[in-house]
Design a protein around this motif. Sequence first.
Motif, mmCIF file in Angstrom:
data_model
loop_
_atom_site.group_PDB
_atom_site.id
_atom_site.type_symbol
_atom_site.label_atom_id
_atom_site.label_comp_id
_atom_site.label_asym_id
_atom_site.label_seq_id
_atom_site.Cartn_x
_atom_site.Cartn_y
_atom_site.Cartn_z
ATOM 1 N N ASN A 12 10.323 23.549 51.784
ATOM 2 C CA ASN A 12 10.907 24.791 52.206
ATOM 3 C C ASN A 12 11.239 24.296 53.600
ATOM 4 O O ASN A 12 12.355 24.256 54.027
ATOM 5 C CB ASN A 12 10.227 26.097 52.242
ATOM 6 C CG ASN A 12 9.914 26.511 50.593
ATOM 7 O OD1 ASN A 12 10.959 26.632 49.896
ATOM 8 N ND2 ASN A 12 8.832 26.872 50.329
ATOM 9 N N MET A 13 10.102 24.174 54.501
ATOM 10 C CA MET A 13 10.615 24.033 55.841
ATOM 11 C C MET A 13 11.234 22.694 56.247
ATOM 12 O O MET A 13 12.264 22.478 56.972
ATOM 13 C CB MET A 13 9.175 24.073 56.674
ATOM 14 C CG MET A 13 8.940 25.181 57.438
ATOM 15 S SD MET A 13 10.168 26.026 58.456
ATOM 16 C CE MET A 13 9.784 27.836 58.311
ATOM 17 N N GLU A 35 8.321 12.250 50.688
ATOM 18 C CA GLU A 35 8.008 13.382 49.908
ATOM 19 C C GLU A 35 7.559 13.012 48.894
ATOM 20 O O GLU A 35 8.173 11.954 48.127
ATOM 21 C CB GLU A 35 9.437 14.087 49.924
ATOM 22 C CG GLU A 35 9.531 15.101 48.672
ATOM 23 C CD GLU A 35 8.543 16.263 48.966
ATOM 24 O OE1 GLU A 35 8.502 16.901 49.879
ATOM 25 O OE2 GLU A 35 7.706 16.664 48.019
ATOM 26 N N LYS A 40 12.657 16.813 44.595
ATOM 27 C CA LYS A 40 12.998 17.038 46.098
ATOM 28 C C LYS A 40 13.733 15.913 46.681
ATOM 29 O O LYS A 40 14.594 16.028 47.581
ATOM 30 C CB LYS A 40 11.921 17.464 46.798
ATOM 31 C CG LYS A 40 11.414 19.025 46.554
ATOM 32 C CD LYS A 40 10.426 19.765 47.410
ATOM 33 C CE LYS A 40 9.789 20.816 46.696
ATOM 34 N NZ LYS A 40 8.285 20.641 46.631
ATOM 35 N N ASN A 55 5.147 7.313 52.671
ATOM 36 C CA ASN A 55 5.346 7.952 53.833
ATOM 37 C C ASN A 55 5.325 6.771 55.187
ATOM 38 O O ASN A 55 5.818 7.220 55.975
ATOM 39 C CB ASN A 55 4.127 8.986 54.248
ATOM 40 C CG ASN A 55 4.034 10.247 53.518
ATOM 41 O OD1 ASN A 55 5.261 10.601 53.160
ATOM 42 N ND2 ASN A 55 2.997 10.937 53.212
ATOM 43 N N VAL A 69 3.804 19.398 55.725
ATOM 44 C CA VAL A 69 3.032 19.380 54.592
ATOM 45 C C VAL A 69 2.047 20.805 55.084
ATOM 46 O O VAL A 69 1.962 21.240 55.919
ATOM 47 C CB VAL A 69 2.149 18.109 54.296
ATOM 48 C CG1 VAL A 69 3.224 17.000 53.697
ATOM 49 C CG2 VAL A 69 1.428 17.747 55.558
ATOM 50 N N ALA A 96 2.275 22.841 60.919
ATOM 51 C CA ALA A 96 1.262 23.406 60.130
ATOM 52 C C ALA A 96 0.552 24.654 60.765
ATOM 53 O O ALA A 96 0.017 24.659 61.738
ATOM 54 C CB ALA A 96 0.202 22.322 59.589
ATOM 55 N N ALA A 97 0.470 25.710 60.001
ATOM 56 C CA ALA A 97 -0.283 27.037 60.425
ATOM 57 C C ALA A 97 -1.879 26.523 60.698
ATOM 58 O O ALA A 97 -2.310 25.799 59.915
ATOM 59 C CB ALA A 97 -0.176 28.082 59.344
HETATM 60 N N1 LIG Z 1 7.507 28.199 54.829
HETATM 61 C C1 LIG Z 1 7.403 28.951 55.770
HETATM 62 O O1 LIG Z 1 7.761 30.030 55.933
HETATM 63 C C2 LIG Z 1 6.597 28.315 56.996
HETATM 64 C C3 LIG Z 1 6.668 29.135 58.366
HETATM 65 C C4 LIG Z 1 5.853 28.733 59.244
HETATM 66 C C5 LIG Z 1 5.184 27.281 59.049
HETATM 67 N N2 LIG Z 1 5.220 26.642 57.698
HETATM 68 C C6 LIG Z 1 4.349 25.552 57.715
HETATM 69 O O2 LIG Z 1 5.119 24.514 57.257
HETATM 70 C C7 LIG Z 1 4.574 23.574 56.472
HETATM 71 C C8 LIG Z 1 5.228 23.286 55.274
HETATM 72 O O3 LIG Z 1 5.568 24.692 54.635
HETATM 73 P P1 LIG Z 1 6.470 24.745 53.261
HETATM 74 O O4 LIG Z 1 6.680 26.031 53.044
HETATM 75 O O5 LIG Z 1 7.491 24.078 53.660
HETATM 76 O O6 LIG Z 1 5.574 23.786 52.091
HETATM 77 P P2 LIG Z 1 6.106 23.430 51.030
HETATM 78 O O7 LIG Z 1 7.449 23.824 50.425
HETATM 79 O O8 LIG Z 1 5.173 23.245 49.825
HETATM 80 O O9 LIG Z 1 6.519 21.880 51.532
HETATM 81 C C9 LIG Z 1 5.687 20.832 51.545
HETATM 82 C C10 LIG Z 1 6.232 19.665 50.568
HETATM 83 O O10 LIG Z 1 5.494 18.674 51.000
HETATM 84 C C11 LIG Z 1 5.100 17.724 49.982
HETATM 85 N N3 LIG Z 1 4.004 16.869 50.092
HETATM 86 C C12 LIG Z 1 2.663 17.368 49.621
HETATM 87 N N4 LIG Z 1 1.625 16.230 50.146
HETATM 88 C C13 LIG Z 1 2.518 15.333 50.803
HETATM 89 C C14 LIG Z 1 2.326 14.152 51.354
HETATM 90 N N5 LIG Z 1 1.071 13.753 51.396
HETATM 91 N N6 LIG Z 1 3.325 13.277 51.716
HETATM 92 C C15 LIG Z 1 4.530 13.616 51.376
HETATM 93 N N7 LIG Z 1 4.858 14.838 51.251
HETATM 94 C C16 LIG Z 1 3.943 15.486 50.572
HETATM 95 C C17 LIG Z 1 5.059 18.824 48.794
HETATM 96 O O11 LIG Z 1 5.108 18.002 47.461
HETATM 97 P P3 LIG Z 1 4.349 18.958 46.470
HETATM 98 O O12 LIG Z 1 5.034 20.504 46.140
HETATM 99 O O13 LIG Z 1 4.451 17.936 45.028
HETATM 100 O O14 LIG Z 1 2.975 19.125 46.873
HETATM 101 C C18 LIG Z 1 6.198 19.683 49.178
HETATM 102 O O15 LIG Z 1 7.442 19.317 48.589
HETATM 103 C C19 LIG Z 1 2.925 24.100 56.216
HETATM 104 O O16 LIG Z 1 2.039 23.337 57.045
HETATM 105 C C20 LIG Z 1 3.151 25.801 56.741
HETATM 106 O O17 LIG Z 1 2.048 26.068 57.420
HETATM 107 C C21 LIG Z 1 5.620 27.236 57.091
#
Ligand SMILES: NC(=O)c1ccc[n+]([C@@H]2O[C@H](COP(=O)([O-])OP(=O)(O)OC[C@H]3O[C@@H](n4cnc5c(N)ncnc54)[C@H](OP(=O)(O)O)[C@@H]3O)[C@@H](O)[C@H]2O)c1
Length: 275
Positions: A12-13, A35, A40, A55, A69, A96-97
């Motif tokens: 997402n982010m 990723e 994706k 990575n 992540v 990351a939070a």
């Molecule tokens: N979304 C929000 O509104 C928001 C707001 C503030 C902060 N954040 C922070 O942003 C970060 C990401 O959130 P998100 O919502 O974007 O999460 P997300 O949509 O789950 O995105 C994370 C991506 O990273 C992939 N991934 C997992 N492990 C990995 C690795 N070792 N190497 C490479 N890619 C990997 C995941 O694949 P899989 O799905 O296959 O595991 C997923 O596609 C988090 O730390 C969160 O705290 C998000």
Amino acid sequence: MALKAAFIGGGNMGGALVRGLIARGWPARNLSVGETDPAKRTELEELGVRALGDNAEAVAGADIVVVAVKPQVMGATLQPLAGVFAQRTPVVLSIAAGIRIADIQSWCGPGVPVVRAMPNRPALNNAGASGMYAPPGTSEPHRKLAADVLGAVGTTVWVPAEELIDVVTALSGSGPAYFFLLAELMADAAAGLGMERPAARELAIQTLFGAGKMARDGDGDLVRLRAEVTSKGGTTEAAVRAFDAANLRVIVAAALQAATDRGRELAQTFGQPGK
Ligand SMILES: NC(=O)c1ccc[n+]([C@@H]2O[C@H](COP(=O)([O-])OP(=O)(O)OC[C@H]3O[C@@H](n4cnc5c(N)ncnc54)[C@H](OP(=O)(O)O)[C@@H]3O)[C@@H](O)[C@H]2O)c1
């Protein structure tokens, strides 16, 4: 030569930031994403960026590495990259939070500059609000690069202490939910006063949007904005008086305190995940 940005995690982010940077004119060929999810990766490749399952390959040669992540996998994701970072040190930007800079630095290896930020969900709609913190000694070009990347999807502000990121989380991180709640309560109240629910909801949502736009387009003086839409002895003044009588200020302060406390608790629970 144009700067290179790498992302770890293109969900997402990460995906929103990549799209935001491309929309702002960042050359897609200078963006790479590590990723794990092949679907994706295909979507990201269609944007013209390099999307890789490895990575280490994705971050090699990058000027900035954005770690996007989930908090739970940060340690396990970053530790294997310490060797690559030692060869050509990028600035690492974590969104990351709850994960502290000291932990990120311990995973990335000595001398790797780390900047921490808390974006919010409207970043996915190109209207994000991010609070950022960089420890003393972070170079100006690194601060600027980190702010430029997050600035591609909205507003950024710097906070002077890392613990204030928990307050940012309570304010803008959780903030969209507070406005949704208020709009929902307003629509419910209007329905209680006889309006049809869909019409009440539509007016509440458009009012939320219109007020947001007025505030955004203005000079930041919220008190003056409110005064402008509040006539003496009028309807708005009557409503605001009712809010005051119910101690809305105290209620809002308690809500932000609760969110800040919970953020700190969660950060403690994360500890040093992935170690
Ligand atoms: N979304 C929000 O509104 C928001 C707001 C503030 C902060 N954040 C922070 O942003 C970060 C990401 O959130 P998100 O919502 O974007 O999460 P997300 O949509 O789950 O995105 C994370 C991506 O990273 C992939 N991934 C997992 N492990 C990995 C690795 N070792 N190497 C490479 N890619 C990997 C995941 O694949 P899989 O799905 O296959 O595991 C997923 O596609 C988090 O730390 C969160 O705290 C998000």
